[in-house]
Design an enzyme around this catalytic site. Sequence first.
Site, PDB file in Angstrom:
ATOM      1  N   LYS A 199       0.845  -1.201   0.000  1.00  0.00           N
ATOM      2  CA  LYS A 199       0.000   0.000   0.000  1.00  0.00           C
ATOM      3  C   LYS A 199       0.878   1.248   0.000  1.00  0.00           C
ATOM      4  O   LYS A 199       1.453   1.615   1.010  1.00  0.00           O
ATOM      5  CB  LYS A 199      -0.929   0.039   1.213  1.00  0.00           C
ATOM      6  N   GLY A 251       6.984   4.760   8.048  1.00  0.00           N
ATOM      7  CA  GLY A 251       6.144   5.941   8.188  1.00  0.00           C
ATOM      8  C   GLY A 251       6.387   6.582   9.535  1.00  0.00           C
ATOM      9  O   GLY A 251       7.447   6.395  10.147  1.00  0.00           O
ATOM     10  N   SER A 252       5.405   7.304  10.013  1.00  0.00           N
ATOM     11  CA  SER A 252       5.598   8.077  11.244  1.00  0.00           C
ATOM     12  C   SER A 252       5.548   7.164  12.474  1.00  0.00           C
ATOM     13  O   SER A 252       4.919   6.106  12.453  1.00  0.00           O
ATOM     14  CB  SER A 252       4.526   9.147  11.343  1.00  0.00           C
ATOM     15  N   THR A 253       6.172   7.627  13.527  1.00  0.00           N
ATOM     16  CA  THR A 253       6.189   6.859  14.774  1.00  0.00           C
ATOM     17  C   THR A 253       4.770   6.713  15.320  1.00  0.00           C
ATOM     18  O   THR A 253       4.396   5.655  15.833  1.00  0.00           O
ATOM     19  CB  THR A 253       7.133   7.543  15.782  1.00  0.00           C
ATOM     20  N   GLU A 254       3.969   7.754  15.158  1.00  0.00           N
ATOM     21  CA  GLU A 254       2.584   7.693  15.647  1.00  0.00           C
ATOM     22  C   GLU A 254       1.806   6.556  14.960  1.00  0.00           C
ATOM     23  O   GLU A 254       1.147   5.747  15.631  1.00  0.00           O
ATOM     24  CB  GLU A 254       1.941   9.040  15.323  1.00  0.00           C
ATOM     25  N   GLY A 256       3.129   4.034  13.456  1.00  0.00           N
ATOM     26  CA  GLY A 256       3.804   2.790  13.853  1.00  0.00           C
ATOM     27  C   GLY A 256       3.229   2.240  15.156  1.00  0.00           C
ATOM     28  O   GLY A 256       2.990   1.032  15.287  1.00  0.00           O
ATOM     29  N   GLU A 273      10.008   1.008  10.308  1.00  0.00           N
ATOM     30  CA  GLU A 273      11.019   2.047  10.041  1.00  0.00           C
ATOM     31  C   GLU A 273      10.317   3.373  10.269  1.00  0.00           C
ATOM     32  O   GLU A 273       9.454   3.757   9.482  1.00  0.00           O
ATOM     33  CB  GLU A 273      11.499   1.969   8.582  1.00  0.00           C
ATOM     34  N   CYS A 307      13.748  10.565   6.667  1.00  0.00           N
ATOM     35  CA  CYS A 307      13.662  10.059   8.037  1.00  0.00           C
ATOM     36  C   CYS A 307      14.964  10.272   8.794  1.00  0.00           C
ATOM     37  O   CYS A 307      14.957  10.463  10.000  1.00  0.00           O
ATOM     38  CB  CYS A 307      13.286   8.588   8.025  1.00  0.00           C
ATOM     39  N   GLU A 404      10.110  15.700  15.310  1.00  0.00           N
ATOM     40  CA  GLU A 404      10.489  15.571  13.901  1.00  0.00           C
ATOM     41  C   GLU A 404       9.692  16.594  13.090  1.00  0.00           C
ATOM     42  O   GLU A 404       8.464  16.593  13.128  1.00  0.00           O
ATOM     43  CB  GLU A 404      10.161  14.150  13.416  1.00  0.00           C
TER      44      GLU A 404
HETATM   45  P1  NAD Z   1       2.334   8.208   7.929  1.00  0.00           P
HETATM   46  O1  NAD Z   1       2.627   7.360   9.101  1.00  0.00           O
HETATM   47  O2  NAD Z   1       1.330   9.280   8.040  1.00  0.00           O
HETATM   48  O3  NAD Z   1       1.866   7.321   6.690  1.00  0.00           O
HETATM   49  C1  NAD Z   1       2.653   6.251   6.207  1.00  0.00           C
HETATM   50  C2  NAD Z   1       1.748   5.241   5.541  1.00  0.00           C
HETATM   51  O4  NAD Z   1       0.878   4.665   6.521  1.00  0.00           O
HETATM   52  C3  NAD Z   1       0.831   5.794   4.455  1.00  0.00           C
HETATM   53  O5  NAD Z   1       0.773   4.850   3.408  1.00  0.00           O
HETATM   54  C4  NAD Z   1      -0.512   5.913   5.159  1.00  0.00           C
HETATM   55  O6  NAD Z   1      -1.616   5.828   4.300  1.00  0.00           O
HETATM   56  C5  NAD Z   1      -0.484   4.717   6.081  1.00  0.00           C
HETATM   57  N1  NAD Z   1      -1.322   4.797   7.265  1.00  0.00           N
HETATM   58  C6  NAD Z   1      -1.817   5.902   7.885  1.00  0.00           C
HETATM   59  N2  NAD Z   1      -2.536   5.542   8.986  1.00  0.00           N
HETATM   60  C7  NAD Z   1      -2.480   4.193   9.062  1.00  0.00           C
HETATM   61  C8  NAD Z   1      -2.983   3.229   9.986  1.00  0.00           C
HETATM   62  N3  NAD Z   1      -3.695   3.578  11.056  1.00  0.00           N
HETATM   63  N4  NAD Z   1      -2.717   1.929   9.780  1.00  0.00           N
HETATM   64  C9  NAD Z   1      -1.963   1.545   8.717  1.00  0.00           C
HETATM   65  N5  NAD Z   1      -1.473   2.396   7.810  1.00  0.00           N
HETATM   66  C10 NAD Z   1      -1.713   3.710   7.979  1.00  0.00           C
HETATM   67  O7  NAD Z   1       3.760   8.760   7.478  1.00  0.00           O
HETATM   68  P2  NAD Z   1       4.073   9.808   6.316  1.00  0.00           P
HETATM   69  O8  NAD Z   1       3.713  11.149   6.818  1.00  0.00           O
HETATM   70  O9  NAD Z   1       3.499   9.303   5.027  1.00  0.00           O
HETATM   71  O10 NAD Z   1       5.657   9.651   6.182  1.00  0.00           O
HETATM   72  C11 NAD Z   1       6.549  10.395   6.905  1.00  0.00           C
HETATM   73  C12 NAD Z   1       7.091   9.605   8.079  1.00  0.00           C
HETATM   74  O11 NAD Z   1       7.769   8.424   7.612  1.00  0.00           O
HETATM   75  C13 NAD Z   1       8.131  10.363   8.872  1.00  0.00           C
HETATM   76  O12 NAD Z   1       7.909  10.217  10.247  1.00  0.00           O
HETATM   77  C14 NAD Z   1       9.445   9.689   8.472  1.00  0.00           C
HETATM   78  O13 NAD Z   1      10.478   9.825   9.419  1.00  0.00           O
HETATM   79  C15 NAD Z   1       9.021   8.284   8.274  1.00  0.00           C
HETATM   80  N6  NAD Z   1       9.984   7.560   7.432  1.00  0.00           N
HETATM   81  C16 NAD Z   1      10.821   6.642   8.015  1.00  0.00           C
HETATM   82  C17 NAD Z   1      11.778   5.984   7.246  1.00  0.00           C
HETATM   83  C18 NAD Z   1      12.714   4.976   7.866  1.00  0.00           C
HETATM   84  O14 NAD Z   1      13.286   4.193   7.130  1.00  0.00           O
HETATM   85  N7  NAD Z   1      12.898   4.950   9.175  1.00  0.00           N
HETATM   86  C19 NAD Z   1      11.869   6.239   5.875  1.00  0.00           C
HETATM   87  C20 NAD Z   1      11.000   7.179   5.314  1.00  0.00           C
HETATM   88  C21 NAD Z   1      10.054   7.831   6.107  1.00  0.00           C
END
Ligand code: NAD
Length: 503
Positions: A199, A251-254, A256, A273, A307, A404
């Site tokens: 996704k 994605g974001s820690t929240e 996660g 991640e 990130c 962040e």
């Molecule tokens: P996000 O967490 O808002 O979204 C990431 C993905 O999760 C999207 O596809 C979104 O649709 C999906 N999503 C949203 N809510 C969900 C839920 N409840 N259950 C399952 N999936 C859900 O993050 P973002 O704003 O798209 O990305 C930025 C974040 O990603 C930053 O915090 C960045 O540090 C992190 N990031 C980490 C790495 C790493 O390797 N550590 C790499 C790139 C980005």
Amino acid sequence: MSESFDHASPHAGILETTQRFLQRSHRLYIDGRWVDASSGATRPVLDPATGQQISVMAEGNVQDVDAAVRAARKAFDGGEWRRLSTNERSRIVWKIGELIDVHAQELAELEVLDEGAPFAVVKDFWVRLAADHFRYYAGWPNKLNGDTIPVNMPGEWHAYTVREPVGVVGQIIPWNVPFLMAAWKLAPALAAGCTVVLKPAEDTPLTALRLAELCREAGVPDGVVNVITGGGDAGAALVAHPDIDKIAFTGSTETGKAIVRAAAQNLKRVSLELGGKSPVFVFPDADLANVIPGVAQAVLLNAGQACTAGSRLYIHEDVYDRVIDGVAQYASSLKLGHGLDPASQLGPLISARQFSRVSRMLQTGLDEGAQLVVGGQQHGDRGYFMQPTLLTGVRPGMSVYRDEIFGPVIAAMKISGENLDALAREANNTTYGLGASIWTNDVKRAHQLAARIRAGVIWINAHHSIDAAFPFGGFKQSGWGREMGKPGIELYTELKSVAINLG
Ligand code: NAD
């Protein structure tokens, strides 16, 4: 800005194939077929440099996720993919890398239009690295061996371990660097013999959809790779699905944390991640000609939407003024513009929402007492561009120190002395632990400080350098598990122990 680039119609010079891809109304990829979302819902895809619509994607929902998981389950249980000879699986995974190279121009154009970063960075680094990921993991299927175990159980035994694919994997990725994120996820999962429902983020679906086509062209059987575009609801449906064996999330820690809570329902495997607030240390003996662009790019790469952004910059007092002046000049000299303009060095933020979020965080930092050296304003009147911004006088406790930002905001602090334990306490004063960099020519200091920092990736005289073979991931709230290298494929396996009673 370049003279020849047509700012009124930034897409004018792109390949015909890219044009045609954009003109399609994109659908979901389930079991080797393109299908409409069951609800019929769609969502516009925007170019963040202009705010204009460039394409249309399907809005997958819980029923679509279910259909994709069923297809992936059938493909896994049917066994065609995981029982393919390891050489054949390698050949197909390698072929995906080759096809990425063949279509690099088109993929880079799509990625620039969808994500915003400058074309040269996208094509020469991210698309190339994505191809490298497939080639690197193509080398693994015939190396995923177990061990023979000299057990001490009574009698005579032959005991061994074997690595098996974990099963059906749900992969959820963010909008920053989305094509590379898709490659990070798909390459090891396919090499391990898993089947996948991917996704992509709702803001950047395009290159993941194109990658599904390349997987098919490379010979990946139907049902092995499925792509569901949609929002957080589709991601949540994937995490909640009882037939998913593992979730791999970036994605974001929240988000996660929400995934970990939801995955507890059936204790599916989870790798994460997540975000970061990575420290950067500059010592007086470092080569300042490299340091200044290096520490500026540690934050400004991809307009700060990385990130591992080195967003806490610690500069030794002996070189503080020179580094601050240098970074300020460097940041102000960068040309912001559409990623397809060859003159552009910095792209926009991904969306109006992200622009407001970064602006709000910056204002809070100023209200809390940080000083603005350069930047801080919107750039231009189209798209979501923010000027590269340098803040000084940042202190622990301020939100710009702690949170962040995911925007082009450098938070600088002065350090003194050589007490590495004290500096490491500063570095570790965060809930995150993703990256760090140390700029010095003193090898002893570099190793000693690297040993004290609690972060998954530490660079000396560099930042953001990644390689398919180099494990990557976070300590603390920056994640669970490591991607890339050998740990990256082991994330997609279960270890089975077998003991044979020989009497
Ligand atoms: P996000 O967490 O808002 O979204 C990431 C993905 O999760 C999207 O596809 C979104 O649709 C999906 N999503 C949203 N809510 C969900 C839920 N409840 N259950 C399952 N999936 C859900 O993050 P973002 O704003 O798209 O990305 C930025 C974040 O990603 C930053 O915090 C960045 O540090 C992190 N990031 C980490 C790495 C790493 O390797 N550590 C790499 C790139 C980005």
